[in-house]
Design a protein around this motif. Structure first.
Motif, PDB file in Angstrom:
ATOM      1  N   VAL A 224       0.844  -1.194   0.000  1.00  0.00           N
ATOM      2  CA  VAL A 224       0.000   0.000   0.000  1.00  0.00           C
ATOM      3  C   VAL A 224       0.881   1.247   0.000  1.00  0.00           C
ATOM      4  N   TRP A 225       0.345   2.331  -0.551  1.00  0.00           N
ATOM      5  CA  TRP A 225       1.051   3.605  -0.534  1.00  0.00           C
ATOM      6  C   TRP A 225       1.038   4.157   0.879  1.00  0.00           C
ATOM      7  N   LYS A 226       2.154   4.717   1.312  1.00  0.00           N
ATOM      8  CA  LYS A 226       2.247   5.437   2.583  1.00  0.00           C
ATOM      9  C   LYS A 226       3.058   6.693   2.329  1.00  0.00           C
ATOM     10  N   ASN A 227       2.720   7.760   3.026  1.00  0.00           N
ATOM     11  CA  ASN A 227       3.525   8.972   2.997  1.00  0.00           C
ATOM     12  C   ASN A 227       4.709   8.793   3.935  1.00  0.00           C
ATOM     13  N   LEU A 228       5.822   9.428   3.627  1.00  0.00           N
ATOM     14  CA  LEU A 228       6.972   9.348   4.530  1.00  0.00           C
ATOM     15  C   LEU A 228       6.615   9.841   5.927  1.00  0.00           C
ATOM     16  N   ASP A 229       5.728  10.825   6.009  1.00  0.00           N
ATOM     17  CA  ASP A 229       5.312  11.346   7.311  1.00  0.00           C
ATOM     18  C   ASP A 229       4.676  10.268   8.182  1.00  0.00           C
ATOM     19  N   ASP A 230       4.095   9.231   7.568  1.00  0.00           N
ATOM     20  CA  ASP A 230       3.468   8.155   8.331  1.00  0.00           C
ATOM     21  C   ASP A 230       4.480   7.386   9.170  1.00  0.00           C
ATOM     22  N   PHE A 231       5.769   7.453   8.827  1.00  0.00           N
ATOM     23  CA  PHE A 231       6.797   6.681   9.515  1.00  0.00           C
ATOM     24  C   PHE A 231       7.532   7.472  10.586  1.00  0.00           C
ATOM     25  N   GLU A 232       7.295   8.781  10.643  1.00  0.00           N
ATOM     26  CA  GLU A 232       8.000   9.622  11.602  1.00  0.00           C
ATOM     27  C   GLU A 232       7.447   9.403  13.007  1.00  0.00           C
ATOM     28  N   GLU A 233       8.266   8.866  13.869  1.00  0.00           N
ATOM     29  CA  GLU A 233       7.903   8.640  15.275  1.00  0.00           C
ATOM     30  C   GLU A 233       6.563   7.923  15.417  1.00  0.00           C
ATOM     31  N   ASN A 234       6.300   6.944  14.564  1.00  0.00           N
ATOM     32  CA  ASN A 234       5.044   6.203  14.586  1.00  0.00           C
ATOM     33  C   ASN A 234       5.369   4.724  14.764  1.00  0.00           C
ATOM     34  N   ILE A 235       5.049   4.169  15.921  1.00  0.00           N
ATOM     35  CA  ILE A 235       5.385   2.766  16.174  1.00  0.00           C
ATOM     36  C   ILE A 235       4.482   1.794  15.413  1.00  0.00           C
ATOM     37  N   GLN A 236       3.392   2.291  14.837  1.00  0.00           N
ATOM     38  CA  GLN A 236       2.486   1.428  14.079  1.00  0.00           C
ATOM     39  C   GLN A 236       3.117   0.982  12.767  1.00  0.00           C
ATOM     40  N   TYR A 237       3.967   1.815  12.168  1.00  0.00           N
ATOM     41  CA  TYR A 237       4.596   1.504  10.890  1.00  0.00           C
ATOM     42  C   TYR A 237       6.106   1.504  11.045  1.00  0.00           C
ATOM     43  N   LYS A 238       6.766   0.627  10.311  1.00  0.00           N
ATOM     44  CA  LYS A 238       8.230   0.608  10.295  1.00  0.00           C
ATOM     45  C   LYS A 238       8.696   0.501   8.850  1.00  0.00           C
ATOM     46  N   LEU A 239       9.521   1.437   8.448  1.00  0.00           N
ATOM     47  CA  LEU A 239      10.114   1.420   7.117  1.00  0.00           C
ATOM     48  C   LEU A 239      11.434   0.667   7.223  1.00  0.00           C
ATOM     49  N   VAL A 240      11.597  -0.372   6.446  1.00  0.00           N
ATOM     50  CA  VAL A 240      12.800  -1.193   6.508  1.00  0.00           C
ATOM     51  C   VAL A 240      13.532  -1.163   5.185  1.00  0.00           C
ATOM     52  N   PRO A 241      14.845  -1.350   5.232  1.00  0.00           N
ATOM     53  CA  PRO A 241      15.688  -1.636   6.392  1.00  0.00           C
ATOM     54  C   PRO A 241      15.956  -0.376   7.214  1.00  0.00           C
ATOM     55  N   ASP A 242      16.518  -0.580   8.405  1.00  0.00           N
ATOM     56  CA  ASP A 242      16.903   0.552   9.245  1.00  0.00           C
ATOM     57  C   ASP A 242      17.770   1.500   8.428  1.00  0.00           C
ATOM     58  N   GLY A 243      17.533   2.771   8.575  1.00  0.00           N
ATOM     59  CA  GLY A 243      18.305   3.778   7.862  1.00  0.00           C
ATOM     60  C   GLY A 243      17.623   4.308   6.611  1.00  0.00           C
ATOM     61  N   LEU A 244      16.605   3.594   6.094  1.00  0.00           N
ATOM     62  CA  LEU A 244      15.938   4.038   4.869  1.00  0.00           C
ATOM     63  C   LEU A 244      15.165   5.333   5.086  1.00  0.00           C
TER      64      LEU A 244
ATOM     65  N   GLU B  86      15.763   7.707   7.213  1.00  0.00           N
ATOM     66  CA  GLU B  86      16.731   8.794   7.320  1.00  0.00           C
ATOM     67  C   GLU B  86      17.320   9.143   5.950  1.00  0.00           C
ATOM     68  N   MET B  87      17.556   8.133   5.132  1.00  0.00           N
ATOM     69  CA  MET B  87      18.092   8.383   3.792  1.00  0.00           C
ATOM     70  C   MET B  87      17.100   9.194   2.956  1.00  0.00           C
ATOM     71  N   LEU B  88      15.820   8.827   3.010  1.00  0.00           N
ATOM     72  CA  LEU B  88      14.812   9.469   2.184  1.00  0.00           C
ATOM     73  C   LEU B  88      14.430  10.862   2.675  1.00  0.00           C
ATOM     74  N   THR B  89      14.637  11.141   3.959  1.00  0.00           N
ATOM     75  CA  THR B  89      14.236  12.437   4.505  1.00  0.00           C
ATOM     76  C   THR B  89      15.419  13.374   4.745  1.00  0.00           C
ATOM     77  N   SER B  90      16.607  12.975   4.356  1.00  0.00           N
ATOM     78  CA  SER B  90      17.800  13.779   4.635  1.00  0.00           C
ATOM     79  C   SER B  90      17.895  15.017   3.756  1.00  0.00           C
ATOM     80  N   GLY B  91      17.150  15.062   2.655  1.00  0.00           N
ATOM     81  CA  GLY B  91      17.253  16.185   1.740  1.00  0.00           C
ATOM     82  C   GLY B  91      18.460  16.093   0.831  1.00  0.00           C
TER      83      GLY B  91
END
Length: 96
Positions: free
Chosen positions: A50-70, A72-77
């Motif tokens: 399913v589509w998710k916005n990156l904002d859905d993963f910020e400090e949200n324990i319901q969703y986890k974007l894997v692998p670790d570090g992804l 941060e990579m996508l939101t680093s600018g």
């Protein structure tokens, strides 16, 4: 390519290791951007993506974007810079 993540992780008492390569991509069919869900197959198992916005993963324990570090990579600018993120120290898993 927007980045590489080296992922070292515990796997049933052993040490797992993989490199994940991330690329910018687009759909060849524009109508795919209007879909909410996609059926996928990994090995012999089907799943629904399913589509998710990156904002859905910020400090949200319901969703986890894997692998670790992804996340941060996508939101680093700094997407255009190739980054190598080593997610775990190999020594931390020895003896576990």
């Amino acid at each position: 390519m927007i980045g590489i993540i080296e992922h070292i992780f515990p796997w049933y008492g052993e040490i797992g290791h993989e490199y994940d390569f991330f690329y910018e991509a687009s759909f060849s069919r524009m109508d795919n951007y209007n879909k909410n869900e996609f059926e996928g197959i990994e090995g012999d198992k089907k799943f629904i993506a399913v589509w998710k916005n990156l904002d859905d993963f910020e400090e949200n324990i319901q969703y986890k974007l894997v692998p670790d570090g992804l996340y941060e990579m996508l939101t680093s600018g700094q997407i255009s810079d190739i980054k190598h993120i080593n997610t775990k120290d190999l020594l931390a898993f020895k003896g576990s």
